[in-house]
Design an enzyme around this catalytic site. Structure first.
Site, mmCIF file in Angstrom:
data_model
loop_
_atom_site.group_PDB
_atom_site.id
_atom_site.type_symbol
_atom_site.label_atom_id
_atom_site.label_comp_id
_atom_site.label_asym_id
_atom_site.label_seq_id
_atom_site.Cartn_x
_atom_site.Cartn_y
_atom_site.Cartn_z
ATOM 1 N N ASP A 97 -3.663 10.608 -5.138
ATOM 2 C CA ASP A 97 -3.973 11.880 -5.528
ATOM 3 C C ASP A 97 -4.908 11.490 -6.594
ATOM 4 O O ASP A 97 -5.689 12.283 -7.468
ATOM 5 C CB ASP A 97 -2.938 12.665 -6.388
ATOM 6 N N SER A 98 -5.057 10.262 -6.580
ATOM 7 C CA SER A 98 -6.466 9.583 -7.267
ATOM 8 C C SER A 98 -7.787 9.960 -6.708
ATOM 9 O O SER A 98 -8.867 10.039 -7.312
ATOM 10 C CB SER A 98 -6.586 8.016 -7.158
ATOM 11 N N ASP A 104 0.328 11.296 -0.997
ATOM 12 C CA ASP A 104 0.788 11.576 -2.442
ATOM 13 C C ASP A 104 1.121 13.008 -2.522
ATOM 14 O O ASP A 104 0.135 13.959 -2.246
ATOM 15 C CB ASP A 104 -0.153 11.156 -3.162
ATOM 16 N N LYS A 132 4.738 10.117 -1.121
ATOM 17 C CA LYS A 132 5.033 9.458 -2.178
ATOM 18 C C LYS A 132 5.382 10.340 -3.520
ATOM 19 O O LYS A 132 4.696 11.520 -3.570
ATOM 20 C CB LYS A 132 3.743 8.729 -2.746
ATOM 21 N N GLU A 172 6.083 10.749 -7.485
ATOM 22 C CA GLU A 172 6.041 9.953 -8.836
ATOM 23 C C GLU A 172 7.244 10.061 -9.466
ATOM 24 O O GLU A 172 7.860 11.095 -9.884
ATOM 25 C CB GLU A 172 4.905 10.303 -9.821
ATOM 26 N N GLU A 222 3.214 0.765 -11.381
ATOM 27 C CA GLU A 222 2.047 0.856 -11.667
ATOM 28 C C GLU A 222 2.059 0.284 -13.318
ATOM 29 O O GLU A 222 2.650 0.480 -13.946
ATOM 30 C CB GLU A 222 1.483 2.171 -11.505
HETATM 31 O O1 KIV Z 1 -3.077 8.063 -6.345
HETATM 32 C C1 KIV Z 1 -3.124 6.904 -6.219
HETATM 33 O O2 KIV Z 1 -4.333 6.205 -6.135
HETATM 34 C C2 KIV Z 1 -1.964 6.164 -6.506
HETATM 35 C C3 KIV Z 1 -2.195 4.486 -6.544
HETATM 36 C C4 KIV Z 1 -2.651 4.079 -7.905
HETATM 37 C C5 KIV Z 1 -0.911 3.828 -6.404
HETATM 38 O O3 KIV Z 1 -0.942 6.691 -6.884
#
Ligand code: KIV
Length: 278
Positions: free
Chosen positions: A44-45, A83, A112, A114, A182
Site C-alpha cells: 500500500d506504499s 497488501d 498482508k 497490518e 518494520e
Molecule cells: O506497503 C509496503 O510497501 C509495505 C512494506 C514497507 C513492507 O508494507
C-alpha cells in the site's frame, strides 16, 4: 514455477535469507520477478510512490486491485502478496473475507494485514482457516500513522521488545505464514526472529531477520519525497530519467528525433505524386 508459502518458510530452517521487494506496475514487476526475488508485495506504499498521496490510509481497495492485477500478469516466479489497504479489514471478519477474496481472485497468492488488534487476530484465523494465506506486519505499521504520531522506531527497550514478541506469537498462532517487522532495533528484531517458528521479513529492522523487503522505488532511486535511513539505493533512476527526458526534448527541438529509421515512408511513386501535387 511460482514460489509457495512452504518454500518461503523452508528458507528459515535452511538459513537462506528471503528476498522481497514491492512492485505496482507490469514492467517493473516483470524485471523484479526476472531478477529473482522470492516474494513480491503489492504494497500500500503505492499510495505515496505511485499515487503521490500523503500516506497509506488514503489508498482504496479498487486502486490496490488494479496494481495487483498488473503485477500478477507480469510475474511467474515470486510469491505474490497483496497488501489489504486501510478500511478493508477494520469492519468485521465477513467483510475482510470478501475483500481478501477480491485480491486472491485477481492474482494474489496471499494477503498482508497490518497490526495485532483482536479483530485482526480474528481475521487472520478466519482467512487462514479458509485457504487464504496471511503475511503479518508488526513494529511500525504505516496505516496507524495517525495514532503512532510519525515514523518512530518501535521495540526500543526490553519491555517493548517482549510486547512485540508476544504480538508476533499471537500472529503465528492465528496462522500467519511469515511476519514483516518494520522500523525496529536490530537486537529486538533478531530476538523476535529467534523465538518464532515462522520467518520474519525485516524493513528497517537490521540484519537478524530471516529476510529483507524494500520499497522498490527506494532501491531504484525513483521516489524523492522521503528517503528512509534504512533503505539502500542501488541505482539512481531519477537522475537517469531526468537525463533521458532532457535529451529527448533537445533531440526534438534540434530536429534530431525522429530520424529516417524511426519514421515510415510512402512508396517511391506515391511520394512522387505527392511531391508534384499542388
Ligand atoms: O506497503 C509496503 O510497501 C509495505 C512494506 C514497507 C513492507 O508494507
Amino acid at each position: 514455477m511460482r514460489k509457495t508459502i512452504k518454500k518461503i518458510q523452508s528458507f528459515k530452517n535452511q538459513g537462506k535469507k528471503i528476498t522481497a521487494l514491492t512492485a505496482y506496475d507490469y514492467s517493473t514487476a516483470k524485471y523484479i520477478d526476472e531478477g529473482g526475488v522470492d516474494m513480491i508485495l503489492v504494497g500500500d506504499s503505492a499510495a505515496q510512490v505511485v499515487l503521490g498521496l500523503n500516506d497509506t490510509t488514503e489508498i482504496s481497495i479498487e486502486e490496490m486491485i488494479i496494481f495487483t492485477k498488473a503485477v500478477s500478469r507480469a510475474t511467474n516466479n515470486a510469491l505474490l502478496v497483496a497488501d489489504m489497504p486501510f478500511g478493508s479489514f477494520q469492519v468485521n471478519k465477513e467483510e475482510t473475507m470478501k475483500n481478501a477474496l477480491l485480491f486472491i481472485k485477481n492474482g494474489a497468492n496471499a494477503i498482508k494485514l497490518e497490526g495485532c488488534s483482536d479483530l485482526t487476530i480474528e481475521n487472520i484465523k478466519h482467512l487462514t482457516q479458509n485457504s487464504i494465506p496471511v503475511l503479518g506486519h508488526l513494529g511500525f505499521t504505516p496505516m496507524s500513522i495517525n495514532c503512532l504520531s510519525g515514523h518512530k522506531i518501535q521495540g526500543k527497550d526490553f519491555d517493548k521488545t517482549l510486547e512485540i514478541l508476544s504480538q508476533a506469537k499471537k500472529l503465528e498462532q492465528a496462522g500467519c505464514f511469515a511476519i514483516v517487522l518494520e522500523l525496529m532495533a536490530e537486537q529486538s528484531a533478531s530476538y523476535i526472529t529467534k523465538n518464532l517458528t515462522v520467518p520474519t521479513i525485516g524493513i528497517g529492522a537490521g540484519a537478524g531477520c530471516d529476510g529483507q523487503i524494500l520499497v522498490s522505488d527506494d532501491l531504484f532511486g525513483k521516489y524523492d519525497r522521503f528517503k528512509p535511513k534504512f533503505s539502500r539505493q542501488y541505482i539512481n533512476l531519477k537522475e537517469q530519467m531526468l537525463e533521458a527526458v532532457k535529451n529527448y526534448c533537445n533531440d526534438v527541438e534540434q530536429g534530431l528525433f525522429p530520424n529516417k529509421n524511426e519514421s515510415f515512408e510512402l512508396d517511391y511513386n506515391e511520394a512522387k505524386k505527392l511531391e508534384n501535387y499542388r
